[in-house]
Design an enzyme around this catalytic site. Structure first.
Site, PDB file in Angstrom:
ATOM      1  N   ASN A  50       0.955  -1.163   0.069  1.00 51.97           N
ATOM      2  CA  ASN A  50      -0.054  -0.225   0.166  1.00 51.97           C
ATOM      3  C   ASN A  50       1.004   0.949   0.110  1.00 51.97           C
ATOM      4  OD1 ASN A  50      -1.886   2.032   0.505  1.00 51.97           O
ATOM      5  ND2 ASN A  50      -2.777   1.202   2.433  1.00 51.97           N
TER       6      ASN A  50
ATOM      7  N   ARG B  20      -2.666  -1.949  -3.419  1.00 52.55           N
ATOM      8  CA  ARG B  20      -3.785  -1.214  -3.157  1.00 52.55           C
ATOM      9  C   ARG B  20      -3.636  -0.043  -4.091  1.00 52.55           C
ATOM     10  NH1 ARG B  20      -4.843   3.952   0.851  1.00 52.55           N
ATOM     11  NH2 ARG B  20      -7.082   4.328   0.540  1.00 52.55           N
TER      12      ARG B  20
ATOM     13  N   HIS C 130     -12.656   4.354  -0.006  1.00 53.04           N
ATOM     14  CA  HIS C 130     -12.589   3.179   1.138  1.00 53.04           C
ATOM     15  C   HIS C 130     -13.634   1.934   1.047  1.00 53.04           C
ATOM     16  CE1 HIS C 130     -12.342   6.769   4.155  1.00 53.04           C
ATOM     17  NE2 HIS C 130     -11.238   6.169   4.201  1.00 53.04           N
TER      18      HIS C 130
ATOM     19  N   ARG D  67      -9.718  17.237   5.708  1.00 52.87           N
ATOM     20  CA  ARG D  67     -10.657  17.505   4.813  1.00 52.87           C
ATOM     21  C   ARG D  67     -11.910  18.133   5.182  1.00 52.87           C
ATOM     22  NH1 ARG D  67      -9.998  11.903   2.401  1.00 52.87           N
ATOM     23  NH2 ARG D  67      -7.560  11.570   2.548  1.00 52.87           N
TER      24      ARG D  67
ATOM     25  N   GLU E 172      -7.904  -3.704   5.770  1.00 53.71           N
ATOM     26  CA  GLU E 172      -8.339  -3.401   4.398  1.00 53.71           C
ATOM     27  C   GLU E 172      -6.861  -4.393   3.590  1.00 53.71           C
ATOM     28  OE1 GLU E 172      -8.169   0.789   5.302  1.00 53.71           O
ATOM     29  OE2 GLU E 172      -8.923   1.147   3.560  1.00 53.71           O
TER      30      GLU E 172
END
Ligand code: ADP
Length: 607
Positions: free
Chosen positions: A7, A91, A180, A241, A388
């Site tokens: 990742n 990923r 996600h 964010r 993940e």
């Protein structure tokens, strides 16, 4: 099978090595501040944790070399040779519209990931650097890209289209994608296992609350809406964010306050959210600590954060028209009981009720799931630990075994499957027939269908929906235990009804309709579906194709407009005759008619 998961972020690299036999993690690590001479490398092999600081790691290639030196080491590593790695799962953040599933990386695939870079300018270049380096270091080892966006490819147009001029969508591809996906998919599957229900029969809302945060509405196993949009800026208030903002504000800031594009980009991505509101930090732990000390802006940041989560839970209950469970996951969702409590506050009127004690100290099962709802809560509230990296490893394994299965299945692909086109029709109960045509009237046969014992009657009914009516709709006999109406997407529009895609007979939570006959009408409380495309097969057919009941396959239609049909359900019964059932919209799209031919292309899913 040993799968290395990579990742690559813009200034970080995480890696995990899994043995897929029991899904054990053999080694894991992460490099932060990559691109500097001050990088930090934390890792653990066989349970031993280590940390190296002030390392010179100028780029992703150097980072990967460092990672492999931990994973592959004859003395202390999890593996003694690089060749013991069977596959690498990467990923990949943005797959655009092309990738609706994880994919084995070829030159073409890599080119396409590169072409998606404008959609994820921070993430995709890092992902690509990792892929290119792994291909160079491990030629011949299959590499798979698992995208954050693919789980959301099922989101319908009404949810992914912005209210902008249509040309922006058509010409520039401006639309919502969602992110996600790997995490939402993983925790939703865990929730289904915990609830002991098939994933495809649940309505779930997944709240992934980490540094980045998003909520996802999952209807019968499919993402139907999510809060992040074309980029990961939309939706929830996040660490740094902003989430949803009136676009007029951005115009105003640029026009009247002279804020330039670069500064605005920095403000929206790096200096907004929890950090911007609190003025303290993007880290929820620090904000909660400050809020405990009565810091007003910290408290405000917590309130804004939780209110947005709660608002979307409510919105997605409406979108799903029901709810079996809310899931909290991610660093905040898994660990911050106060945030879960505030996000669910006042939702008991909608059937979401937390158990304060359980929520305070969640009791996780071995599977990483804790139920924190009150015993009487209509919808469960679950805390699920996400993983993940494991999901990327699983997806990689699935894609590679699917490739093997596809090879096997191609051997039998020469056996053609005839097409049957289903126009809109109804199945009736005896009682509804009596109400529509009178007790004394028997339905009379117009013609037999290919499936033995099934026929269409000369008599017809009218469908009456909130948006209009459709007359002369055929009835398929014999009678059923529950009436059912099967319509195409085109007719949905005429009737003003959104029908879910379902297998015949799966009518829970489907919309109702009014039927009208010559002698009266009947109001169905439920039963309107858009039939999931399916193949009728006898047990002998399944032997020939190597398939089972409820498998999901892909078919290739070779008509004047060749087309691949995915998501085709296999239905097996000794009385069935081999036939693919499509509705008129689907058949018209590929210019297929009754008796046209399709071929099996591959297996998409097997239980
Ligand atoms: P990322 O999106 O970077 O993967 P994570 O899922 O690791 O992020 O979540 C990071 C967030 O989780 C941070 O805001 C952190 O403060 C928060 N967090 C982690 N542990 C706790 C805790 N015990 N209580 C509150 N917040 C926590």
């Amino acid at each position: 099978m040993r799968i290395l998961v990579i990742n690559c972020g813009s200034s970080s690299l995480k890696y995990d090595l899994f043995d897929m036999a029991a899904e054990t993690n053999l080694a894991a690590g992460g490099i932060d501040r990559l691109g500097s001479a001050d990088a930090v490398h934390k890792y653990s092999v066989r349970g031993v944790e280590k940390k190296d600081e002030k390392l010179n790691v100028p780029d992703h290639a150097a980072g990967l070399k460092l990672a492999l030196s931990v994973v592959v080491d004859p003395k202390s590593g999890a593996l003694s040779r690089l060749s013991e790695i069977d596959a690498v799962g990467h990923r990949a953040v943005h797959g655009g519209t092309k990738f609706t599933t994880a994919v084995e990386i070829s030159d073409d695939v890599l080119e396409h990931i590169k072409s998606c870079t404008p959609l994820a300018p921070l993430h995709n270049p890092a992902n690509i650097a990792g892929i290119e380096e792994c291909r160079r270091l491990m030629p011949g080892v299959p590499q798979v890209a698992v995208f954050d966006t693919t789980f959301h490819h099922t989101i319908p147009k009404k949810a992914y289209l912005y209210g902008l001029p249509f040309e922006y969508f058509k010409d520039f591809g401006i639309r919502r994608f969602g992110f996600h996906g790997t995490s939402h998919h993983f925790v939703a599957l865990k929730a289904a296992t915990h609830l002991r229900k098939p994933f495809a029969e649940l309505k779930l809302i997944s709240c992934h609350l980490g540094n980045g945060a998003s909520v996802c509405a999952i209807d019968y196993g499919k993402s139907v809406d999510t809060t992040m949009g074309m980029t990961p800026l939309e939706g929830l208030v996040m660490g740094t964010r902003c989430g949803d903002v009136d676009p007029g504000v951005l115009l105003l800031l640029m026009r009247d306050r002279g804020i330039g594009l670069k500064d605005l980009d920095q403000a929206l991505n790096k200096n907004s959210g929890l950090k911007g509101i609190s003025g303290i930090s993007n880290d929820m732990r620090e904000i909660l600590a400050a809020a405990d000390d009565d810091n007003e802006r910290a408290l405000l940041a917590v309130r804004v954060f939780c209110y947005r989560v709660k608002k979307y839970i409510g919105a997605y209950m409406a979108a799903l028209e029901g709810l079996d469970a809310v899931i909290f996951t991610g660093g905040i969702g898994e660990n911050a009981s106060a945030i879960r409590a505030r996000s669910c506050q006042g939702l008991s009127v909608f059937g979401i009720e937390l158990d304060e004690l359980k929520n305070g100290v969640p009791a996780f099962t071995q599977d990483g799931v804790a139920e924190v709802s009150a015993p009487g809560s209509r919808s469960k509230v679950l805390v699920v630990r996400t993983d993940e990296e494991l999901m990327i490893a699983r997806e990689s394994a699935r894609i590679l075994s699917h490739r093997t299965v596809t090879r096997i299945i191609l051997k039998s692909a020469h056996k053609p499957i005839p097409v049957g086109v289903s126009v809109q029709h109804v199945h009736l109960t005896q009682e509804h027939k009596d109400a529509l045509f009178g007790k004394e009237t028997e339905l009379t046969k117009k013609n037999d269908l290919r499936q033995p014992g099934h026929w269409v009657s000369k008599e017809t009914v009218s469908l009456i929906g909130p948006g209009g009516r459709v007359d002369r709709v055929g009835i398929i006999c014999p009678f059923r235990k529950e009436s059912q109406v099967e319509i195409s997407r085109t007719l949905e529009f005429r009737l003003g009804i959104d029908a879910p895609i379902r297998a015949s007979g799966d009518l829970a939570d489907t919309p109702g309709i009014v039927l009208e006959g010559p002698r009266g009408s009947a109001k169905l409380d439920r039963g309107v579906i858009c039939a999931q495309r399916h193949i009728h097969m006898s047990p002998a057919d399944t032997e020939a194709y190597g398939l089972k009941d409820k498998d999901i396959v892909r078919l290739r239609a070779e008509g004047p407009r060749p087309m691949i049909f995915g998501d085709v359900l296999v239905r097996v019964d000794p009385n069935f005759v081999l036939e693919l059932h499509l509705d008129t919209d689907e058949a018209n799209a590929a210019e297929l008619t009754n008796g046209s031919i399709c071929h099996l292309e591959g297996i998409q899913g097997q239980k």
